[in-house]
Scaffold this active site. Structure first.
Site, short mmCIF file in Angstrom:
data_model
loop_
_atom_site.label_atom_id
_atom_site.label_comp_id
_atom_site.label_asym_id
_atom_site.label_seq_id
_atom_site.Cartn_x
_atom_site.Cartn_y
_atom_site.Cartn_z
N TYR A 1 0.86 -1.18 0.00
CA TYR A 1 0.00 0.00 0.00
C TYR A 1 0.90 1.22 0.00
O TYR A 1 1.82 1.32 0.82
CB TYR A 1 -0.88 -0.02 1.26
CG TYR A 1 -1.78 1.18 1.44
CD1 TYR A 1 -2.92 1.34 0.66
CD2 TYR A 1 -1.49 2.15 2.40
CE1 TYR A 1 -3.76 2.45 0.85
CE2 TYR A 1 -2.32 3.24 2.59
CZ TYR A 1 -3.45 3.38 1.81
OH TYR A 1 -4.27 4.47 1.99
N ASP B 1 9.36 2.62 -0.65
CA ASP B 1 8.37 3.31 0.18
C ASP B 1 8.70 2.97 1.63
O ASP B 1 8.34 1.92 2.14
CB ASP B 1 6.96 2.83 -0.20
CG ASP B 1 5.89 3.47 0.67
OD1 ASP B 1 6.24 4.06 1.72
OD2 ASP B 1 4.69 3.36 0.33
N LYS C 1 5.19 9.55 8.37
CA LYS C 1 5.01 9.07 9.74
C LYS C 1 6.07 9.61 10.71
O LYS C 1 5.95 10.74 11.16
CB LYS C 1 4.94 7.55 9.75
CG LYS C 1 3.74 7.03 8.91
CD LYS C 1 3.39 5.62 9.20
CE LYS C 1 2.39 5.02 8.22
NZ LYS C 1 1.00 5.30 8.50
N1 HOZ Z 1 -0.62 3.61 6.33
C1 HOZ Z 1 -1.60 3.39 7.35
C2 HOZ Z 1 -2.15 2.04 7.22
N2 HOZ Z 1 -1.17 1.06 7.22
C3 HOZ Z 1 -2.62 4.45 7.31
C4 HOZ Z 1 -3.77 4.20 8.20
C5 HOZ Z 1 -4.99 4.70 7.54
O1 HOZ Z 1 -5.27 4.28 6.42
O2 HOZ Z 1 -5.66 5.50 8.18
#
Ligand code: HOZ
Length: 420
Positions: A144, A239, A267
């Site tokens: 993702y 990433d 983050k």
């Molecule tokens: N990257 C996060 C999920 N692994 C984001 C959390 C979200 O989508 O709020």
């Protein structure tokens, strides 16, 4: 557990916010309950709107590596506040922050700050396309990279959690320029990258997958990816939004000693405020406007409060011994978790590296998206609800990571790593 206030807030929220939440995984649908609303958090503890206290293993999905409200981060934000909250102009703090990032992350020679991980990844693929003059983006099933159009193909995180195959609203014309292939599969990788008809601009990968649950790549796979992309003139993008400043000061690339061409960050670098970044080789980064023709901009990029928080955070994690202590704390936690799992006599696979891990309810190794999807998500839902009732705040999805922070455990007098 009394959840009256959370229930009332959720009821009100559903009238004015889609699904009552500002990001889908928070809705807790896949774990069969409604979300608890957070009132505050301190150190390793989260407190909900009804005053229930939980030990936090989510850490705001990764940023809070020091725990919540670290005094030095708070002091830095308070110190920056009176000078102004946004200027839309260059500041000394963003230069200092850029120097720290370039000094910490081995492959980054120049860096551009944005406001989220999604912005970082979408900007990085635009840059890779502009630099190579090619179109195709290769990603991996279950990874993702935020919610930009190009990435919502076989994506992890909330897309996997909610079982959404892609997303309406993403034009076919855009998706046709993204190809998703299996993680950890060298044969498919080589065949795909050597297909000249694909016109591949870049490959983007989570060097440790964190959004289909934690999956650590085979080193032979990651090295092959580096070697092939270098040979074929394809830009390799790591990433490291989750792994950056998490697995080591220099992220997964330092830990594995495999260097990408571009790196995306988010983050942790914001210290809990919204910051993303992308950076890499000067030769590529110099193609970004105003030096080059690839356009990318942002009113709040390099925001002074966010830079102050990020700088304070980075200065703490750069102290000698920080990652060693966090690793040892995570070792102890993972050992205990494995013991409890063994006693429970249910099939469990614990995937872990450093301070990030996932407990999959399955008996087969989890090394790609297909094997992750074999995990028993109903059992995860029961586990989540029981852990919540026992005072543990976990990610409300099988396909996310559990994070250990450096904050002292609640109820202990001890200090976390480098807390002085
Ligand atoms: N990257 C996060 C999920 N692994 C984001 C959390 C979200 O989508 O709020």
């Amino acid at each position: 557990m009394n959840t009256t206030n959370s229930a009332a807030l959720f009821e009100k929220a559903c009238h004015v916010i889609p699904g009552g939440v500002n990001s889908p995984v928070r809705a807790c649908k896949s774990v069969g309950c409604d979300p608890l609303f957070v009132a505050k958090a301190q150190g390793g503890t989260v407190i909900d709107a009804d005053g229930n206290e939980f030990i936090d293993f989510v850490g705001s999905w990764g940023p809070m590596i020091l725990g919540h409200g670290h005094p030095e981060v708070i002091k830095a934000i308070q110190g920056a506040l009176p000078d102004g909250t946004s200027f839309g102009a260059p500041t000394a703090s963003e230069v200092e922050m850029a120097e720290l990032v370039c000094d910490s992350v081995p492959s980054i020679e120049k860096v551009r700050f944005v406001s989220s991980g999604t912005e970082a990844t979408m900007s990085a693929i635009r840059l890779a396309r502009g630099y190579t003059g090619r179109n195709m983006v290769i990603k991996f099933d279950g990874c993702y990279h935020g919610h930009a159009d190009s990435f919502l193909v076989k994506a992890g995180s909330g897309v996997a959690t909610l079982g959404i195959p892609g997303s309406p609203g993403v034009p076919d014309d855009i998706v046709k320029n993204t190809l998703s292939i299996p993680y950890n599969n060298i044969e498919v990788l080589e065949k795909t990258l050597r297909d000249a008809s694909l016109d591949i601009a870049c490959v983007i990968i989570e060097p440790v997958a964190g959004n289909m649950g934690v999956i650590v790549p085979d080193m032979a796979f990651l090295q092959k990816l580096r070697d092939l992309t270098a040979e074929l003139g394809i830009v390799l993008i790591f990433d490291e939004v989750i792994t950056g400043f998490r697995l080591a000061l220099g992220g997964a690339q330092e830990r594995f000693n495999i260097m990408p061409d571009l790196t995306c960050l988010g983050k942790i670098i914001g210290g809990g405020l919204p910051v993303g970044a992308y950076g890499g080789k000067k030769e590529i980064m110099d193609n970004i406007a105003p030096d080059g023709p690839v356009y990318q901009a942002g009113t709040l990029s390099g925001n002074p409060l966010a830079m102050a928080a990020g700088l304070a955070m980075l200065k703490i994690v750069r102290r000698p011994g920080f990652y060693k202590e966090l690793e040892e704390k995570s070792d102890r936690f993972a050992e205990r978790l494995a013991e409890i799992g063994a006693k429970a006599q249910v099939p469990i696979v614990l995937n872990r590296i450093g301070s990030m891990m996932t407990c999959f309810f399955t008996d087969a190794p989890v090394r790609d998206f297909d094997s992750a999807m074999q995990a028993d998500t109903d059992r995860y839902g029961r586990y989540f609800r029981e852990m919540l009732a026992s005072g543990f705040w976990l990610a409300p999805s099988q396909f996310e990571a559990l994070f250990i922070s450096a904050a002292p455990h609640p109820g202990t007098a001890g200090q976390g790593p480098c807390s002085n």
